[in-house]
Design a protein around this motif. Structure first.
Motif, PDB file in Angstrom:
ATOM      1  N   LYS A  86      -4.946 -66.842 -56.339  1.00 59.51           N
ATOM      2  CA  LYS A  86      -6.241 -67.300 -57.064  1.00 59.51           C
ATOM      3  C   LYS A  86      -6.068 -66.885 -58.344  1.00 59.51           C
ATOM      4  N   ASP A  87      -5.888 -65.378 -58.593  1.00 59.66           N
ATOM      5  CA  ASP A  87      -5.937 -64.977 -59.835  1.00 59.66           C
ATOM      6  C   ASP A  87      -4.921 -65.651 -60.760  1.00 59.66           C
ATOM      7  N   ALA A  88      -3.696 -66.141 -60.395  1.00 59.89           N
ATOM      8  CA  ALA A  88      -2.793 -66.894 -61.242  1.00 59.89           C
ATOM      9  C   ALA A  88      -3.455 -68.003 -61.492  1.00 59.89           C
ATOM     10  N   PHE A  89      -4.005 -68.867 -60.683  1.00 57.33           N
ATOM     11  CA  PHE A  89      -4.508 -70.105 -61.115  1.00 57.33           C
ATOM     12  C   PHE A  89      -5.660 -69.845 -61.907  1.00 57.33           C
ATOM     13  N   ARG A  97     -12.396 -66.076 -72.127  1.00 57.20           N
ATOM     14  CA  ARG A  97     -13.667 -65.481 -71.796  1.00 57.20           C
ATOM     15  C   ARG A  97     -14.248 -65.889 -70.488  1.00 57.20           C
ATOM     16  N   GLY A  98     -13.899 -67.225 -69.930  1.00 61.61           N
ATOM     17  CA  GLY A  98     -14.255 -67.393 -68.494  1.00 61.61           C
ATOM     18  C   GLY A  98     -13.550 -66.794 -67.539  1.00 61.61           C
ATOM     19  N   ASN A 103     -14.143 -62.389 -63.420  1.00 54.68           N
ATOM     20  CA  ASN A 103     -13.601 -61.094 -62.790  1.00 54.68           C
ATOM     21  C   ASN A 103     -14.865 -60.000 -62.965  1.00 54.68           C
ATOM     22  N   ARG A 104     -15.567 -59.889 -64.008  1.00 51.17           N
ATOM     23  CA  ARG A 104     -16.697 -59.036 -64.230  1.00 51.17           C
ATOM     24  C   ARG A 104     -17.694 -59.612 -63.280  1.00 51.17           C
ATOM     25  N   ILE A 105     -17.927 -60.886 -63.117  1.00 52.49           N
ATOM     26  CA  ILE A 105     -19.201 -61.267 -61.922  1.00 52.49           C
ATOM     27  C   ILE A 105     -18.519 -61.100 -60.680  1.00 52.49           C
ATOM     28  N   VAL A 106     -17.705 -61.130 -60.314  1.00 52.14           N
ATOM     29  CA  VAL A 106     -17.032 -61.037 -58.958  1.00 52.14           C
ATOM     30  C   VAL A 106     -17.083 -59.628 -58.565  1.00 52.14           C
ATOM     31  N   ASP A 107     -16.863 -58.763 -59.639  1.00 48.55           N
ATOM     32  CA  ASP A 107     -16.752 -57.141 -59.300  1.00 48.55           C
ATOM     33  C   ASP A 107     -18.036 -56.563 -59.193  1.00 48.55           C
ATOM     34  N   PHE A 108     -18.949 -57.234 -59.824  1.00 45.00           N
ATOM     35  CA  PHE A 108     -20.419 -56.987 -59.655  1.00 45.00           C
ATOM     36  C   PHE A 108     -20.817 -57.410 -58.282  1.00 45.00           C
ATOM     37  N   MET A 109     -20.668 -58.709 -58.061  1.00 36.58           N
ATOM     38  CA  MET A 109     -21.236 -59.067 -56.767  1.00 36.58           C
ATOM     39  C   MET A 109     -20.798 -58.597 -55.482  1.00 36.58           C
ATOM     40  N   GLY A 110     -19.449 -58.248 -55.449  1.00 43.48           N
ATOM     41  CA  GLY A 110     -18.718 -57.633 -54.090  1.00 43.48           C
ATOM     42  C   GLY A 110     -19.508 -56.753 -53.579  1.00 43.48           C
ATOM     43  N   PRO A 111     -19.666 -55.342 -54.287  1.00 46.58           N
ATOM     44  CA  PRO A 111     -20.495 -54.318 -53.668  1.00 46.58           C
ATOM     45  C   PRO A 111     -21.630 -54.584 -53.237  1.00 46.58           C
TER      46      PRO A 111
END
Length: 199
Positions: A86-89, A97-98, A103-111
């Motif tokens: 998925k990261d490669a895709f 920017r997207g 990555n910033r949004i997912v890193d925030f939402m995960g915890p």
């Protein structure tokens, strides 16, 4: 179930293009709507495929009307493989920017999700109905099979939504509001909602 992406992705794009998360991950194409839609269609197509491989991908009889993508707990090996793919895709599909926003949004939402929902809960990643077909009970029909399966398995389900008007719908489906963090990239509040395990 065969991959429904060619038919379902336009409905998902039309339903979700104004969602703060999807605006943020397609921001590099904000001045070119056709390209932005194509990028989001590719994202949804990939996400439906991932759900088909490691969760549940539900469509309606008329697959042009929408889809639901669920991610279920997976082994560490499968998670490593899927995450790398998925990261490669994403890195080749989203603009710089997207991709950074994703990555910033997912890193925030995960915890925040981990703190609010039980371990091993099934995750409703995407639900979208073509705007022209909304209000006819199609969203409930899309969710019903996997919710019934989760009930039979005795597992909880959860979701995250940036769309305030969808909260009442999810509450009717048995989800309860657990937290409402302010996500800093989008500067938007989103709801974490959990449907308790039955039994």
């Amino acid at each position: 179930m065969p991959l429904p992406e060619p038919l379902s992705t336009p409905a998902l794009v039309d339903a979700l293009i104004v969602d703060p998360f999807y605006l943020a991950i397609s921001v590099d194409f904000e001045n070119d709507l056709p390209v932005r839609k194509a990028v989001l269609a590719a994202y949804f197509g990939y996400s439906l495929g991932e759900a088909g491989r490691t969760g549940r991908c539900e469509t309606l009889e008329d697959r042009e009307l929408g889809a639901a993508a669920w991610l279920l707990p997976r082994s560490a090996q499968a998670d490593t493989q899927e995450s790398a793919a998925k990261d490669a895709f994403l890195s080749r599909t989203l603009g710089p920017r997207g991709y950074a926003n994703y990555n910033r949004i997912v890193d925030f939402m995960g915890p925040h999700a981990s703190a609010a929902v039980p371990a091993q809960a099934w995750y409703l990643s995407i639900l979208g109905i073509s705007p022209a077909a909304q209000g006819r009970g199609l969203g409930a029909r899309l969710l019903a099979p996997t919710l019934a399966e989760a009930d039979a398995a005795g597992v909880a389900c959860y979701l995250e939504t940036f769309t305030p008007r969808s909260v009442a719908f999810y509450e009717r489906m048995g989800f309860q509001r657990k937290a409402a963090p302010l996500e800093p990239v989008t500067n938007s509040v989103y709801e974490i909602m959990c449907r308790p395990a039955k039994g």
